[in-house]
Design a protein around this motif. Structure first.
Motif, PDB file in Angstrom:
ATOM      1  N   LEU A 185      19.172 -35.511   6.262  1.00 19.70           N
ATOM      2  CA  LEU A 185      18.117 -36.501   6.458  1.00 19.70           C
ATOM      3  C   LEU A 185      18.517 -37.518   7.523  1.00 19.70           C
ATOM      4  CD1 LEU A 185      15.418 -37.724   5.636  1.00 19.70           C
ATOM      5  CD2 LEU A 185      16.599 -38.966   3.812  1.00 19.70           C
ATOM      6  N   ILE A 186      19.762 -37.966   7.493  1.00 19.13           N
ATOM      7  CA  ILE A 186      20.239 -38.931   8.483  1.00 19.13           C
ATOM      8  C   ILE A 186      20.191 -38.322   9.881  1.00 19.13           C
ATOM      9  CG2 ILE A 186      22.266 -40.196   9.287  1.00 19.13           C
ATOM     10  CD1 ILE A 186      23.008 -40.643   6.356  1.00 19.13           C
ATOM     11  N   ARG A 187      20.643 -37.067   9.993  1.00 18.55           N
ATOM     12  CA  ARG A 187      20.627 -36.409  11.300  1.00 18.55           C
ATOM     13  C   ARG A 187      19.206 -36.217  11.805  1.00 18.55           C
ATOM     14  NH1 ARG A 187      25.340 -31.805  10.271  1.00 18.55           N
ATOM     15  NH2 ARG A 187      27.119 -33.265  10.356  1.00 18.55           N
ATOM     16  N   LEU A 188      18.284 -35.892  10.892  1.00 24.72           N
ATOM     17  CA  LEU A 188      16.890 -35.749  11.293  1.00 24.72           C
ATOM     18  C   LEU A 188      16.338 -37.075  11.795  1.00 24.72           C
ATOM     19  CD1 LEU A 188      14.263 -34.156  11.492  1.00 24.72           C
ATOM     20  CD2 LEU A 188      13.841 -34.691   9.074  1.00 24.72           C
ATOM     21  N   GLN A 189      16.648 -38.157  11.099  1.00 22.54           N
ATOM     22  CA  GLN A 189      16.179 -39.475  11.515  1.00 22.54           C
ATOM     23  C   GLN A 189      16.766 -39.858  12.871  1.00 22.54           C
ATOM     24  OE1 GLN A 189      17.385 -41.798   8.107  1.00 22.54           O
ATOM     25  NE2 GLN A 189      15.397 -41.577   7.100  1.00 22.54           N
ATOM     26  N   GLU A 190      18.058 -39.548  13.062  1.00 20.27           N
ATOM     27  CA  GLU A 190      18.685 -39.854  14.351  1.00 20.27           C
ATOM     28  C   GLU A 190      18.049 -39.042  15.468  1.00 20.27           C
ATOM     29  OE1 GLU A 190      22.757 -38.999  13.624  1.00 20.27           O
ATOM     30  OE2 GLU A 190      23.202 -40.983  12.757  1.00 20.27           O
ATOM     31  N   ALA A 204      25.677 -31.021  -2.861  1.00 23.48           N
ATOM     32  CA  ALA A 204      24.326 -30.693  -2.419  1.00 23.48           C
ATOM     33  C   ALA A 204      23.543 -31.961  -2.081  1.00 23.48           C
ATOM     34  CB  ALA A 204      23.596 -29.890  -3.492  1.00 23.48           C
ATOM     35  N   ALA A 205      23.697 -32.990  -2.913  1.00 18.74           N
ATOM     36  CA  ALA A 205      23.027 -34.262  -2.639  1.00 18.74           C
ATOM     37  C   ALA A 205      23.556 -34.888  -1.356  1.00 18.74           C
ATOM     38  CB  ALA A 205      23.222 -35.218  -3.816  1.00 18.74           C
ATOM     39  N   TYR A 206      24.865 -34.786  -1.153  1.00 17.77           N
ATOM     40  CA  TYR A 206      25.456 -35.331   0.074  1.00 17.77           C
ATOM     41  C   TYR A 206      24.957 -34.575   1.305  1.00 17.77           C
ATOM     42  CZ  TYR A 206      28.958 -36.359   3.634  1.00 17.77           C
ATOM     43  OH  TYR A 206      29.578 -36.709   4.797  1.00 17.77           O
TER      44      TYR A 206
END
Length: 379
Positions: free
Chosen positions: A215-220, A207-209
């Motif tokens: 979050l990374i995809r949102l930032q990208e 779940a943490a992963y």
């Protein structure tokens, strides 16, 4: 009779289509529960490759410990030839895992399958060794905890429960039941509890992963998106143009259209920035409707847009640019906003900046000629 037969014929297809659908849903649910992608990027692949290497080292140490135990113990496993042979074979065979294409396997179902097979094989060896060493009184059964605890990191929670249940069932059948004892039942109880703890830990870890990946995809996505219009920004557009240059070498025809708005300053002067922003949003939407879903519409900054699109013999870059011009004129007609469009064909080996310069030069010719027109720049 005929009416009943007709009803049966109408009902039969419903039953035939329903059963395979339910079976497929069940199989899909099982696959989703037991399998999940281990890696979606190079860093994650490297993580799991290291995990396998560490596991091989851990298995080697455990097998060596069993050999030492069999040589010095006073239990029934003392100098037992089968026990020694299994430990030696484990030490010899386990490093063969490193010969597999681990990096490629971690990206598909082969990765989880390898870990499942590894768990089953290791558990079988441990259960046989435990039985040869006196059953429930042997300390070798503790290796089941080591196996499940280490390999659980690669499993989904359902996979942890499945492997823990398999190990517990194997222990019950091959170790505990032949000679029931309180120590055997106690070990079995602890093993089941340990399985649940591993499952909860794995669920929290995955779940943490997942949150981190989201979050990374949102930032990208935010880094590649224009905040006002919601379409790709200059950075994303340049990346896609670079990819189009590569594809041009394989005969994939594409064009770049630079779109500069005529009369946009008057909109800002008359209605303020809010009116200007609304106009830009409307024009971005109109450009999106004027091209295909596979094409790219981007905002390069200010009132300048760009389009990267596939073309063909029957639909040229000039035809696309004319459609773009008409779309802007339709939306901006009430406020006097039109578009000057420059077209440049993507050529194999193009430098991205040179390509954009050609399109910009064509757009400037449209601008200086009075605007609201299209100019194509020959290569």
């Amino acid at each position: 009779m005929s009416d009943r037969a007709a009803e049966d014929r109408r009902a039969a297809p419903l039953r035939e289509t329903h059963r395979p659908g339910a079976a497929r849903r069940l199989v899909s649910a099982l696959r989703a529960g037991l399998y999940r992608p281990l890696a979606g990027d190079d860093d994650r692949v490297a993580h799991w490759v290291r995990h396998v290497r560490n596991g091989v080292l851990l298995t080697e140490v455990a097998a060596l410990s069993v050999i030492v135990y069999a040589l010095v113990t006073t239990s029934p496993g003392r100098h037992h030839p089968v026990l020694l042979a299994m430990a030696a074979v484990t030490m010899l065979c386990c490093p063969l895992l490193l010969l597999l294409p681990l990096a490629a396997m971690m990206g598909d179902r082969r990765g989880p399958t390898m870990f499942y097979v590894w768990s089953i094989a290791t558990a079988a060896v441990v259960l046989v060794a435990t039985r040869l060493d006196g059953g429930a009184s042997s300390p070798l059964d503790a290796l089941l905890f080591l196996t499940l605890g280490y390999l659980a990191a690669a499993y989904s929670p359902c996979g942890v429960v499945a492997m823990g249940g398999m190990m517990s069932a194997g222990y019950l059948i091959f170790v505990a039941l032949p000679d029931p004892s309180m120590s055997g039942m106690f070990f079995l109880t602890v093993m089941l509890a340990f399985t649940m703890i591993c499952a909860m830990s794995t669920a929290a870890s995955w779940a943490a992963y997942d949150r981190q990946v989201a979050l990374i995809r949102l930032q990208e996505s935010l880094a590649a998106t224009d905040s006002l219009t919601g379409i790709p920004n200059r950075r994303a557009f340049l990346d896609r143009v670079a990819a189009a240059v590569t594809e041009a070498a394989w005969g994939h025809p594409t064009v770049v259209c630079l779109v500069d708005l005529d009369g946009f300053k008057a909109v800002n002067d008359a209605g303020g920035h809010a009116a200007g922003d609304a106009a830009l949003q409307a024009i971005a939407a109109a450009l999106g409707r004027a091209v295909r879903e596979t094409d790219t519409v981007a905002r390069l900054g200010g009132d300048e847009f760009a389009v990267l699109a596939d073309v063909s013999v029957s639909f040229s870059g000039e035809m696309l640019a004319e459609r773009i011009r008409e779309a802007v004129a339709c939306v901006g007609g009430a406020t006097g906003v039109t578009a000057s469009v420059g077209v440049a064909e993507v050529q194999p080996g193009d430098d991205v900046q040179d390509l954009l310069h050609r399109a910009d030069a064509a757009m400037y010719r449209s601008k200086t000629a009075g605007g609201n027109r299209v100019t194509a720049m020959a290569f």
